[in-house]
Enzyme design. Structure first.
Site, PDB file in Angstrom:
ATOM      1  N   HIS A  39       0.802  -1.222   0.000  1.00 36.95           N
ATOM      2  CA  HIS A  39       0.000   0.000   0.000  1.00 36.95           C
ATOM      3  C   HIS A  39       0.838   1.276   0.000  1.00 36.95           C
ATOM      4  O   HIS A  39       0.623   2.160  -0.831  1.00 36.95           O
ATOM      5  CB  HIS A  39      -0.947   0.007   1.205  1.00 36.95           C
ATOM      6  CG  HIS A  39      -1.867  -1.155   1.233  1.00 36.95           C
ATOM      7  ND1 HIS A  39      -1.654  -2.243   2.046  1.00 36.95           N
ATOM      8  CD2 HIS A  39      -2.988  -1.419   0.538  1.00 36.95           C
ATOM      9  CE1 HIS A  39      -2.620  -3.125   1.860  1.00 36.95           C
ATOM     10  NE2 HIS A  39      -3.445  -2.656   0.944  1.00 36.95           N
ATOM     11  N   ASP A  40       1.751   1.403   0.940  1.00 33.51           N
ATOM     12  CA  ASP A  40       2.524   2.642   1.056  1.00 33.51           C
ATOM     13  C   ASP A  40       3.405   2.877  -0.166  1.00 33.51           C
ATOM     14  O   ASP A  40       3.463   3.993  -0.688  1.00 33.51           O
ATOM     15  CB  ASP A  40       3.381   2.631   2.327  1.00 33.51           C
ATOM     16  CG  ASP A  40       2.536   2.606   3.594  1.00 33.51           C
ATOM     17  OD1 ASP A  40       1.337   2.932   3.515  1.00 33.51           O
ATOM     18  OD2 ASP A  40       3.080   2.267   4.654  1.00 33.51           O
TER      19      ASP A  40
END
Length: 134
Positions: A39-40
């Site tokens: 995600h990041d």
């Protein structure tokens, strides 16, 4: 991707390969899914290259009171469907709240990993060398 990270031959690549391999194994074990969501890294990559991810503009909110979805991020797609809906009467799709967020729906995985690996290849000495530079 794990193999490409490990093949960088630097400490950053080795650590990233370990993290992705562990996270992928946990995702497979717990959810039965192949791979893992980064995600990041995807969010940062999208800022660097906005063409990397296809998105839709929808209303997103956090459900705080539901008995089945408490704390869940809810993406209301009804706004997208309302104009093109072929349903009539009681089956008509009601418009949801106005869109407030672009939600990534599809990523070009090859370009993402190229971007990630090229970035990690720039740091041959690892995070300690980066920390000492500042």
């Amino acid at each position: 991707a794990v193999e490409r990270l490990a093949a960088l031959g630097n400490r950053v690549g080795a650590v990233a390969a370990e993290i992705v391999a562990w996270y992928s194994a946990q995702t497979r074990k717990i959810y039965g899914l192949k791979g893992a969501s980064l995600h990041d890294a995807c969010a940062v990559a999208w800022l660097i290259d906005p063409r990397l991810i296809e998105s839709v503009f929808v209303h997103v909110d956090i459900e705080l009171h539901g008995s089945l979805t408490r704390g869940m991020t809810v993406c209301d797609m009804r706004w997208l469907l309302a104009e093109d809906s072929t349903f009539e009467g009681d089956q008509a799709i009601a418009r949801g709240a106005p869109p407030n967020v672009h939600v990534g729906m599809k990523i070009d995985q090859d370009r993402f990993f190229d971007l990630l690996i090229n970035a990690l290849a720039q740091y041959p000495w690892g995070w300690r060398a980066l920390w000492w530079r500042h």
